[in-house]
Enzyme design. Structure first.
Site: not given
Length: 245
Positions: A163, A168
């Site tokens: 990733r 987020h």
């Protein structure tokens, strides 16, 4: 079709957002809907209103991830990693600011590990970093966080998937129906075009909405670089939703 009323809905462009079923992103196979989606024809008051955060009580360092897990001024008690500022503006589909709305963030530490009991990555936990924060946008829709730039980490999508560094973001928007959960990436990261999640997006301009831009003018000299990440909560230019269901 858009109307003049800022609460009107604009039909979501399914070509802009990724498909729910994307086999290269393996987790989507089990999570994708098995039945046809239902269309929201006539929004009701419950979809067009609230919640109201006018009386929401924030702590003095809720938006400062350098301090909010272990508040203090001792340099030895600060998190390890590259200090950054992440800020931007929340607007609706007509570019009007969304004031007084809750913005929440969560992220891995500088080594790429989350403070979560199920995160088994071998990178160490930072005892001074919790990885979560929250704030409420001001009258012009602005928000701001101070944090550590997260590290990339491996994940079991295939034998060598990683990733990109990301944060987020959850933002409520002007009403309960416009809540957006997404991820921001950092300009120039070579892992972005290699990420199976990012590659569920077919439009390069959609990917671009997920990239926070380096802003030297907003940086704090000798302290923190700044990255700007604006969020559009609804409409043809909205920021990509992390989960489409």
């Amino acid at each position: 079709m858009a109307q003049n009323d800022h609460t009107a809905f604009v039909m979501r462009d399914r070509g802009w957002h990724p498909p729910a079923y994307a086999p290269a992103y393996k987790t989507s196979v089990a999570r994708s809907p098995q039945q046809a989606l239902m269309s929201l024809q006539t929004p009701t008051a419950s979809e067009l209103t609230g919640p109201d955060f006018d009386n929401f009580v924030l702590g003095p360092v809720d938006n400062d991830l350098l301090l909010n897990f272990r508040p203090g001024t001792d340099r030895d008690g600060l998190p390890i990693g590259e200090r950054i500022i992440v800020y931007g503006r929340v607007v609706d589909q007509y570019n009007k600011p969304v004031p007084g709305t809750l913005v929440e963030v969560w992220q891995a530490n500088a080594g790429g590990r989350y403070r979560h009991k199920k995160d088994a990555y071998m990178a160490p936990l930072d005892p001074n970093f919790g990885g979560v924060g929250r704030t409420v946008t001001d009258a012009d829709g602005w928000y701001r966080f101070r944090t550590i730039k997260p590290g990339p980490y491996p994940w079991p999508n295939d034998v060598n998937s990683w990733r990109p560094a990301h944060i987020h973001v959850s933002v409520m928007g002007p009403s309960i129906s416009t809540r957006l959960i997404t991820q921001l990436y950092f300009e120039g990261d070579p892992l972005i075009p290699l990420c199976p999640i990012v590659n569920t997006l077919n439009d390069p301009e959609a990917v671009d909405t997920l990239v926070a831009r380096l802003d030297k003018a907003g940086s704090r000299p000798m302290d923190s670089l700044a990255y700007r990440f604006d969020i559009v909560t609804r409409g043809a230019l909205q920021t990509y939703f992390e989960n489409q269901g």
